[in-house]
Motif scaffolding. Sequence first.
Motif, PDB file in Angstrom:
ATOM      1  N   ALA A 182      -9.290 -14.890 -10.244  1.00  0.00           N
ATOM      2  CA  ALA A 182     -10.302 -13.955 -10.726  1.00  0.00           C
ATOM      3  C   ALA A 182      -9.682 -13.033 -11.770  1.00  0.00           C
ATOM      4  N   PRO A 183     -10.499 -12.325 -12.541  1.00  0.00           N
ATOM      5  CA  PRO A 183      -9.950 -11.338 -13.481  1.00  0.00           C
ATOM      6  C   PRO A 183      -9.218 -10.231 -12.716  1.00  0.00           C
ATOM      7  N   THR A 184      -8.228  -9.632 -13.364  1.00  0.00           N
ATOM      8  CA  THR A 184      -7.531  -8.507 -12.740  1.00  0.00           C
ATOM      9  C   THR A 184      -8.503  -7.336 -12.558  1.00  0.00           C
ATOM     10  N   PRO A 185      -8.264  -6.493 -11.562  1.00  0.00           N
ATOM     11  CA  PRO A 185      -9.165  -5.367 -11.309  1.00  0.00           C
ATOM     12  C   PRO A 185      -9.267  -4.428 -12.503  1.00  0.00           C
ATOM     13  N   VAL A 186     -10.429  -3.808 -12.634  1.00  0.00           N
ATOM     14  CA  VAL A 186     -10.657  -2.807 -13.675  1.00  0.00           C
ATOM     15  C   VAL A 186     -10.702  -1.428 -13.022  1.00  0.00           C
ATOM     16  N   ILE A 187      -9.850  -0.532 -13.511  1.00  0.00           N
ATOM     17  CA  ILE A 187      -9.822   0.853 -13.031  1.00  0.00           C
ATOM     18  C   ILE A 187     -10.112   1.728 -14.244  1.00  0.00           C
ATOM     19  N   ASP A 188     -11.330   2.226 -14.334  1.00  0.00           N
ATOM     20  CA  ASP A 188     -11.821   2.875 -15.548  1.00  0.00           C
ATOM     21  C   ASP A 188     -10.914   4.005 -16.033  1.00  0.00           C
ATOM     22  N   PHE A 189     -10.480   4.871 -15.128  1.00  0.00           N
ATOM     23  CA  PHE A 189      -9.744   6.048 -15.582  1.00  0.00           C
ATOM     24  C   PHE A 189      -8.317   5.737 -16.007  1.00  0.00           C
ATOM     25  N   LEU A 190      -7.861   4.499 -15.793  1.00  0.00           N
ATOM     26  CA  LEU A 190      -6.543   4.092 -16.263  1.00  0.00           C
ATOM     27  C   LEU A 190      -6.608   3.313 -17.572  1.00  0.00           C
ATOM     28  N   GLU A 191      -7.820   3.064 -18.061  1.00  0.00           N
ATOM     29  CA  GLU A 191      -7.959   2.339 -19.315  1.00  0.00           C
ATOM     30  C   GLU A 191      -7.390   3.164 -20.470  1.00  0.00           C
ATOM     31  N   PRO A 192      -6.828   2.485 -21.493  1.00  0.00           N
ATOM     32  CA  PRO A 192      -6.291   3.213 -22.649  1.00  0.00           C
ATOM     33  C   PRO A 192      -7.377   4.026 -23.354  1.00  0.00           C
ATOM     34  N   GLY A 193      -6.974   5.164 -23.911  1.00  0.00           N
ATOM     35  CA  GLY A 193      -7.883   5.960 -24.720  1.00  0.00           C
ATOM     36  C   GLY A 193      -8.758   6.935 -23.963  1.00  0.00           C
ATOM     37  N   THR A 194      -8.532   7.095 -22.660  1.00  0.00           N
ATOM     38  CA  THR A 194      -9.367   8.028 -21.896  1.00  0.00           C
ATOM     39  C   THR A 194      -9.032   9.484 -22.198  1.00  0.00           C
ATOM     40  N   GLY A 195      -7.802   9.744 -22.618  1.00  0.00           N
ATOM     41  CA  GLY A 195      -7.393  11.114 -22.895  1.00  0.00           C
ATOM     42  C   GLY A 195      -6.969  11.902 -21.672  1.00  0.00           C
ATOM     43  N   TYR A 196      -6.968  11.277 -20.513  1.00  0.00           N
ATOM     44  CA  TYR A 196      -6.559  11.981 -19.305  1.00  0.00           C
ATOM     45  C   TYR A 196      -5.047  12.220 -19.297  1.00  0.00           C
ATOM     46  N   VAL A 197      -4.633  13.257 -18.576  1.00  0.00           N
ATOM     47  CA  VAL A 197      -3.216  13.561 -18.408  1.00  0.00           C
ATOM     48  C   VAL A 197      -2.707  12.808 -17.188  1.00  0.00           C
ATOM     49  N   HIS A 198      -1.733  11.930 -17.389  1.00  0.00           N
ATOM     50  CA  HIS A 198      -1.238  11.076 -16.319  1.00  0.00           C
ATOM     51  C   HIS A 198      -0.096  11.743 -15.558  1.00  0.00           C
ATOM     52  N   SER A 199      -0.111  11.571 -14.245  1.00  0.00           N
ATOM     53  CA  SER A 199       1.012  12.018 -13.422  1.00  0.00           C
ATOM     54  C   SER A 199       2.078  10.933 -13.409  1.00  0.00           C
ATOM     55  N   LYS A 200       3.220  11.244 -12.880  1.00  0.00           N
ATOM     56  CA  LYS A 200       4.280  10.254 -12.762  1.00  0.00           C
ATOM     57  C   LYS A 200       3.932   9.267 -11.647  1.00  0.00           C
ATOM     58  N   PRO A 201       3.915   7.958 -11.944  1.00  0.00           N
ATOM     59  CA  PRO A 201       3.622   6.973 -10.891  1.00  0.00           C
ATOM     60  C   PRO A 201       4.708   6.983  -9.815  1.00  0.00           C
ATOM     61  N   ASN A 202       4.334   6.571  -8.623  1.00  0.00           N
ATOM     62  CA  ASN A 202       5.300   6.525  -7.537  1.00  0.00           C
ATOM     63  C   ASN A 202       4.987   5.351  -6.619  1.00  0.00           C
ATOM     64  N   VAL A 203       5.970   4.967  -5.820  1.00  0.00           N
ATOM     65  CA  VAL A 203       5.791   3.908  -4.836  1.00  0.00           C
ATOM     66  C   VAL A 203       6.596   4.264  -3.597  1.00  0.00           C
ATOM     67  N   ILE A 204       6.014   4.017  -2.442  1.00  0.00           N
ATOM     68  CA  ILE A 204       6.678   4.264  -1.165  1.00  0.00           C
ATOM     69  C   ILE A 204       6.649   2.978  -0.363  1.00  0.00           C
ATOM     70  N   LYS A 205       7.767   2.606   0.198  1.00  0.00           N
ATOM     71  CA  LYS A 205       7.816   1.480   1.140  1.00  0.00           C
ATOM     72  C   LYS A 205       7.472   2.038   2.514  1.00  0.00           C
ATOM     73  N   MET A 206       6.384   1.554   3.099  1.00  0.00           N
ATOM     74  CA  MET A 206       5.912   2.051   4.388  1.00  0.00           C
ATOM     75  C   MET A 206       6.073   0.982   5.459  1.00  0.00           C
ATOM     76  N   ASN A 207       6.622   1.348   6.570  1.00  0.00           N
ATOM     77  CA  ASN A 207       6.735   0.441   7.717  1.00  0.00           C
ATOM     78  C   ASN A 207       5.450   0.520   8.533  1.00  0.00           C
ATOM     79  N   THR A 208       4.378   0.177   7.859  1.00  0.00           N
ATOM     80  CA  THR A 208       3.032   0.345   8.396  1.00  0.00           C
ATOM     81  C   THR A 208       2.164  -0.823   7.968  1.00  0.00           C
ATOM     82  N   PRO A 209       1.351  -1.397   8.856  1.00  0.00           N
ATOM     83  CA  PRO A 209       0.423  -2.448   8.446  1.00  0.00           C
ATOM     84  C   PRO A 209      -0.565  -1.942   7.397  1.00  0.00           C
ATOM     85  N   TRP A 210      -0.906  -2.785   6.447  1.00  0.00           N
ATOM     86  CA  TRP A 210      -1.766  -2.364   5.349  1.00  0.00           C
ATOM     87  C   TRP A 210      -3.145  -1.904   5.811  1.00  0.00           C
ATOM     88  N   GLU A 211      -3.663  -2.488   6.895  1.00  0.00           N
ATOM     89  CA  GLU A 211      -4.999  -2.109   7.360  1.00  0.00           C
ATOM     90  C   GLU A 211      -5.069  -0.641   7.769  1.00  0.00           C
TER      91      GLU A 211
END
Length: 354
Positions: free
Chosen positions: A124-153
Amino acid sequence: MTKFKWLNDAWYVAMYSDALKAGDIVPRVMLNQGIALYRKADGVVVALEDRCPHRNAPLSLGKVCGDDRIACAYHGLEFDETGKCVFNPHGEGRIPAAARVRAYPVEEKYGMIWVWMGDLGNIAPTPVIDFLEPGTGYVHSKPNVIKMNTPWELIIDNLVDLSHVSFLHDGVLGSRDMIGAKNELVQTGNTIVVSRIMPNVSPPEYADLLYHGDQKPVDKWHTVTWMPPTIILLDIGLTDRGAERSQGTGVYAAHLITPETEESSYYHFLAVRWNLVQRSPEEHERIEKRLAEARVHAFANQDDPMMRAQYEVMKRYGGELKPVMLDIDVGVARWRRIIEKLATAQQNDAAAMA
């Protein structure tokens, strides 16, 4: 817990794009599948099954060599971007037909590397996230990732129902004034939106930092969108009492969950801010730093330990526990119903093709 592991036919985030440098091989386990990611000389990302078919050595322990191949560190077999072994340094160099590994479709979007984990005939096409599209003019925070020992559900449950912020994150993301808000649900197709409207409430620290910083009561809202299987989009905002939303400020955030195993997950999150309150550059930098600290603290030091503790209780009872449902669980019940339907369809399709 649900009766299935996850949906295979979906795009999942493997990592942020800037974390994969040319010449490096980065291992990831996604949906219990080992994957070796590397970037070709032209910048294109390749994702191969992280297993040499000769003696099962991880390809991620090898190196990227000429013609954008991966060379196995154990016996030197080389694999191209399609997963086919194209060089055998031993004997007469014969390459058995079975000397190949799975190659996964990859797309880079929004500064992230997405991998299709399912059937190649169902891409399928990759997901579309409107506010992350180029040209929105929004101020972006620093992305982050956490490894969680937790089931995704459990992570999805936690994000779909934000009534817990008044307790688990009291003073940081929630306040006692917000407890009485109702969870209102709207479903469109397989996407659900859960909203909480909270007029005339004391702003917790995170919200107060975004706005006037004076602790005066505001009108606040939380809107959560769940897109199958593991995308959560948050609209968290506040405005003066009785004022239009557009006169306030807020955050749009993407929380992208990638199951690693049945008991662990990668939690990628990034946010944009809209209608920023004017401040000096120094004050803006200070506030951004504190907002980032608050987010990581809430997710890593409060949510994750709670969900791990939940899971330990569930395992202790062998999955025999049936949760008592409250009014606040409307989103949790609905997303799980939808995902069960999608999982059943996936399993039926797989059985029909077998």
